[in-house]
Enzyme design. Structure first.
Site, PDB file in Angstrom:
ATOM      1  N   SER A 249       0.824  -1.214   0.000  1.00 25.51           N
ATOM      2  CA  SER A 249       0.000   0.000   0.000  1.00 25.51           C
ATOM      3  C   SER A 249       0.860   1.268   0.000  1.00 25.51           C
ATOM      4  O   SER A 249       2.048   1.229   0.339  1.00 25.51           O
ATOM      5  CB  SER A 249      -0.876   0.003   1.253  1.00 25.51           C
ATOM      6  OG  SER A 249      -0.039   0.094   2.392  1.00 25.51           O
ATOM      7  N   CYS A 304      -3.357  -5.446  -7.837  1.00 27.16           N
ATOM      8  CA  CYS A 304      -2.997  -4.048  -8.054  1.00 27.16           C
ATOM      9  C   CYS A 304      -3.247  -3.648  -9.490  1.00 27.16           C
ATOM     10  O   CYS A 304      -3.286  -2.477  -9.816  1.00 27.16           O
ATOM     11  CB  CYS A 304      -1.541  -3.804  -7.705  1.00 27.16           C
ATOM     12  SG  CYS A 304      -0.449  -4.643  -8.830  1.00 27.16           S
ATOM     13  N   GLU A 404      -8.566   3.641  -3.373  1.00 28.64           N
ATOM     14  CA  GLU A 404      -8.416   2.283  -3.897  1.00 28.64           C
ATOM     15  C   GLU A 404      -9.330   1.374  -3.083  1.00 28.64           C
ATOM     16  O   GLU A 404      -9.223   1.338  -1.857  1.00 28.64           O
ATOM     17  CB  GLU A 404      -6.954   1.832  -3.751  1.00 28.64           C
ATOM     18  CG  GLU A 404      -6.709   0.437  -4.292  1.00 28.64           C
ATOM     19  CD  GLU A 404      -5.261  -0.033  -4.091  1.00 28.64           C
ATOM     20  OE1 GLU A 404      -4.619   0.353  -3.092  1.00 28.64           O
ATOM     21  OE2 GLU A 404      -4.792  -0.812  -4.930  1.00 28.64           O
TER      22      GLU A 404
HETATM   23  P1  NAD Z   1       0.356  -3.435   3.047  1.00 28.99           P
HETATM   24  O1  NAD Z   1       1.036  -2.174   2.718  1.00 28.99           O
HETATM   25  O2  NAD Z   1      -0.631  -3.465   4.127  1.00 28.99           O
HETATM   26  O3  NAD Z   1       1.444  -4.557   3.416  1.00 28.99           O
HETATM   27  C1  NAD Z   1       2.598  -4.760   2.597  1.00 28.99           C
HETATM   28  C2  NAD Z   1       3.794  -5.039   3.489  1.00 28.99           C
HETATM   29  O4  NAD Z   1       4.102  -3.875   4.256  1.00 28.99           O
HETATM   30  C3  NAD Z   1       3.558  -6.169   4.472  1.00 28.99           C
HETATM   31  O5  NAD Z   1       4.698  -6.994   4.479  1.00 28.99           O
HETATM   32  C4  NAD Z   1       3.309  -5.470   5.794  1.00 28.99           C
HETATM   33  O6  NAD Z   1       3.816  -6.186   6.886  1.00 28.99           O
HETATM   34  C5  NAD Z   1       4.033  -4.151   5.651  1.00 28.99           C
HETATM   35  N1  NAD Z   1       3.297  -3.031   6.265  1.00 28.99           N
HETATM   36  C6  NAD Z   1       1.958  -2.883   6.373  1.00 28.99           C
HETATM   37  N2  NAD Z   1       1.638  -1.705   6.923  1.00 28.99           N
HETATM   38  C7  NAD Z   1       2.786  -1.082   7.184  1.00 28.99           C
HETATM   39  C8  NAD Z   1       3.117   0.188   7.739  1.00 28.99           C
HETATM   40  N3  NAD Z   1       2.182   1.047   8.138  1.00 28.99           N
HETATM   41  N4  NAD Z   1       4.413   0.515   7.840  1.00 28.99           N
HETATM   42  C9  NAD Z   1       5.360  -0.324   7.425  1.00 28.99           C
HETATM   43  N5  NAD Z   1       5.106  -1.537   6.893  1.00 28.99           N
HETATM   44  C10 NAD Z   1       3.846  -1.915   6.760  1.00 28.99           C
HETATM   45  O7  NAD Z   1      -0.293  -3.965   1.679  1.00 28.99           O
HETATM   46  P2  NAD Z   1      -1.244  -5.219   1.479  1.00 28.99           P
HETATM   47  O8  NAD Z   1      -2.579  -4.902   2.069  1.00 28.99           O
HETATM   48  O9  NAD Z   1      -0.552  -6.460   1.897  1.00 28.99           O
HETATM   49  O10 NAD Z   1      -1.359  -5.250  -0.125  1.00 28.99           O
HETATM   50  C11 NAD Z   1      -2.326  -4.537  -0.833  1.00 28.99           C
HETATM   51  C12 NAD Z   1      -1.751  -3.265  -1.437  1.00 28.99           C
HETATM   52  O11 NAD Z   1      -0.633  -3.580  -2.226  1.00 28.99           O
HETATM   53  C13 NAD Z   1      -2.718  -2.548  -2.366  1.00 28.99           C
HETATM   54  O12 NAD Z   1      -2.618  -1.175  -2.150  1.00 28.99           O
HETATM   55  C14 NAD Z   1      -2.200  -2.914  -3.760  1.00 28.99           C
HETATM   56  O13 NAD Z   1      -2.508  -2.001  -4.780  1.00 28.99           O
HETATM   57  C15 NAD Z   1      -0.740  -2.952  -3.493  1.00 28.99           C
HETATM   58  N6  NAD Z   1      -0.044  -3.750  -4.499  1.00 28.99           N
HETATM   59  C16 NAD Z   1       0.698  -3.090  -5.420  1.00 28.99           C
HETATM   60  C17 NAD Z   1       1.339  -3.804  -6.404  1.00 28.99           C
HETATM   61  C18 NAD Z   1       2.153  -3.103  -7.437  1.00 28.99           C
HETATM   62  O14 NAD Z   1       2.979  -3.751  -8.084  1.00 28.99           O
HETATM   63  N7  NAD Z   1       1.981  -1.808  -7.624  1.00 28.99           N
HETATM   64  C19 NAD Z   1       1.249  -5.204  -6.445  1.00 28.99           C
HETATM   65  C20 NAD Z   1       0.500  -5.836  -5.455  1.00 28.99           C
HETATM   66  C21 NAD Z   1      -0.149  -5.092  -4.483  1.00 28.99           C
END
Ligand code: NAD
Length: 519
Positions: A249, A304, A404
């Protein structure tokens, strides 16, 4: 004979989860070549999204465990970075075969933890496998450059070399593909790798680690830690880590980009999206409607690159009732049930959030053309299901458009002209992906030229490039300057050393010191 057993080895079931002082299995850490129990007192539960039953627990690794993992990466780097490129290539050739042999097992683990359908989970593994196959071309990808005779008796050449310990932080939505964008690319370049999978879906990464070990990756070349903020901060701060690959995210990705950069690391950060599908009235209707529905609701919209926003241009607005009918016919069910099209969302919180965004659309004046909020799945009444939902009459100021949603919700806007559609796409802060549906080449060309988005499909709803190219999201969807995989991925995981050498014949030896700049 040994080679054959390694080559065809299947993952033993007990490998990555073992009972640990309770009946719920726990996820191990992978440190210095061993799958070990964490000594932490802090555990997170992992639920099957189709039932919400607790299926395992994942540790928040302790500081000592994270340090041990990073130290193991540093120690292994000394020898791994010196390993011949041909040996690394051989390991990844074996690895791609092992992934193929175990694709069903990997997919099962994804469906269990993440919820997507088994067929889609196999696709998740397959798209990651393609990156591993691409890694097998490392002998060409790592070639440097040479220019002989830049002046008399002098040649310049470059080596592309690894950078050190690299780290990956992954999201929940592609438990195989996204980790496979990360550690194979980093390692095949000669780096060692510290991986932090999503704490919500760690199982698949553990299976992938076991297969990599079976393929011959030496101890310490890949280490895996689990956790949330502490693990992320550890990665952003540890001085041995030279580069961070993040996917997830914006909230997390912007933070990691800033913290990692501040600490002198390279960071590539792929983040959120709002992908628009622009439908021209001259498009092939049948094809377009099926593609839109597949791309909006596949994986329950948790991609995504999901096409979460449709812009119907001119008369294509009349296709809306048919779009709704096709979406209504999708079967919502647990991912491991035959015929399932749309599985559950990752968590009850995600379901509440998605339902809230649907309601916000209704409250702000959108027309609820298909409402998936009350869907019930027989036998899975506790699952996090939301059925396909379509909001019409959406405008760009509504929350369901500006945020999103990351669920099976398609928001539909209308435009009078292609120019109006282009300006909507360009005014949206995200730049991950988009698609145009048309049978007119000039329209397609204008669109691809004028939209400011990283990945554009022409009659292709989810234009994720194969790994010989790079994943090129832009604007609010990306921070950094080199993208994932492809040539840019190799660039991200390597540094250049430039050598200029002069070999003079005896009679050309300098007779006096040269104190001016050579020209
Ligand atoms: P997320 O950001 O919640 O988690 C991703 C990672 O970051 C995890 O390993 C988590 O432990 C860590 N994390 C979570 N919150 C955090 C914070 N506040 N500070 C630091 N680290 C943190 O994302 P998600 O819910 O697992 O995945 C969904 C998101 O990922 C959506 O926004 C989607 O669009 C995006 N995404 C983007 C792509 C791309 O290539 N652009 C691909 C897949 C997913």
């Amino acid at each position: 004979a040994i080679a054959r057993t390694v080559w065809r080895k299947k993952i033993p079931h007990h490998v990555c989860r073992m009972s640990y002082s309770s009946t719920v299995p726990t996820t191990k850490l992978f440190i210095d070549g061993k799958f070990v129990d964490s000594q932490t007192s802090e555990w997170l539960e992992i639920h099957n999204p189709a039932t919400n039953e607790v299926i395992s627990r994942v540790p928040k690794a302790t500081q000592a465990e994270m340090l041990a993992a990073a130290d193991s990466c540093s120690r292994a780097y000394a020898s791994w970075s010196e390993t011949s490129v041909l040996s690394r290539q051989q390991i990844f050739l074996r690895y791609q075969q092992l992934i193929k042999d175990n694709i069903k097992e990997l997919a099962k683990s994804i469906t269990l933890e993440q919820g997507k359908t088994l067929a889609d989970a196999e696709g998740d593994v397959f798209r990651g496998l393609q990156v591993v196959e691409h890694c097998c071309s490392i002998t060409s990808l790592m070639l440097g450059e040479t220019l002989p005779s830049i002046t008399k008796d002098m040649d310049t050449y470059t080596y592309r070399l690894p950078i050190g310990v690299c780290a990956g932080i992954a999201p929940f939505n592609f438990p195989a593909m996204i980790p496979l964008w990360m550690f194979p690319m980093g390692m095949v370049c000669g780096n060692t790798y510290l991986m932090k999978p999503s704490e919500r879906v760690p199982g698949c990464t553990m299976l992938l680690a076991r297969l990599l070990q079976d393929a011959g990756a030496p101890d310490g070349t890949l280490n895996i830690i689990h956790g949330q903020h502490d693990a992320v901060n550890f990665i952003c701060e540890h001085p041995s880590i030279k580069a961070i690959s993040f996917v997830g995210s914006n909230q997390a990705g912007e933070y990691i980009y800033e913290q990692g950069s501040k600490n002198g690391k390279r960071v590539q950060s792929n983040m959120g999206a709002k992908n628009h599908g622009v439908v021209m009235p001259d498009a092939n209707k049948e094809n377009t409607l099926n593609q839109l529905v597949g791309a909006a609701f596949g994986a329950a919209g948790q991609r995504c690159m999901a096409l979460s926003t449709a812009i119907l241009v001119g008369e294509s607005r009349d296709w809306l009732p048919e779009l709704v009918d096709r979406a209504r016919n999708l079967r919502v069910n647990a991912g491991d049930q035959p015929g399932a099209d749309v599985g559950p969302l990752i968590s009850p919180e995600a379901k509440t959030r998605v339902n809230g965004l649907i309601q916000s659309g209704v409250d702000e004046g959108a027309k609820l053309l298909l409402d998936g909020r009350s869907v019930r799945v027989k036998g899975y009444e506790n699952g996090n299901f939301v059925g396909p939902t379509i909001l019409g009459n959406v405008t760009t100021d509504m929350k369901c458009y500006t945020e999103e949603i990351f669920g099976p919700v398609l928001v539909v806007l209308e435009a009078e002209s292609l120019d109006e559609a282009i300006s909507m796409v360009n005014n949206n802060p995200y730049g991950n992906g988009t698609a145009i549906f048309t049978t007119n080449g000039a329209t397609a060309r204008k669109y691809t030229n004028e939209v400011d988005v990283g990945q554009i499909g022409v009659n292709v709803p989810i234009p994720v490039p194969l790994p010989m190219f790079s994943f090129t999201g832009s604007r609010g969807s990306f921070r950094g300057d080199t993208n994932f995989y492809g040539k840019q991925g190799i660039q991200f995981y390597t540094q250049i050393k430039t050598i200029t050498s002069q070999w003079k014949a005896e009679d050309a030896t300098l007779k006096t010191p040269a104190v001016t700049m050579p020209t």
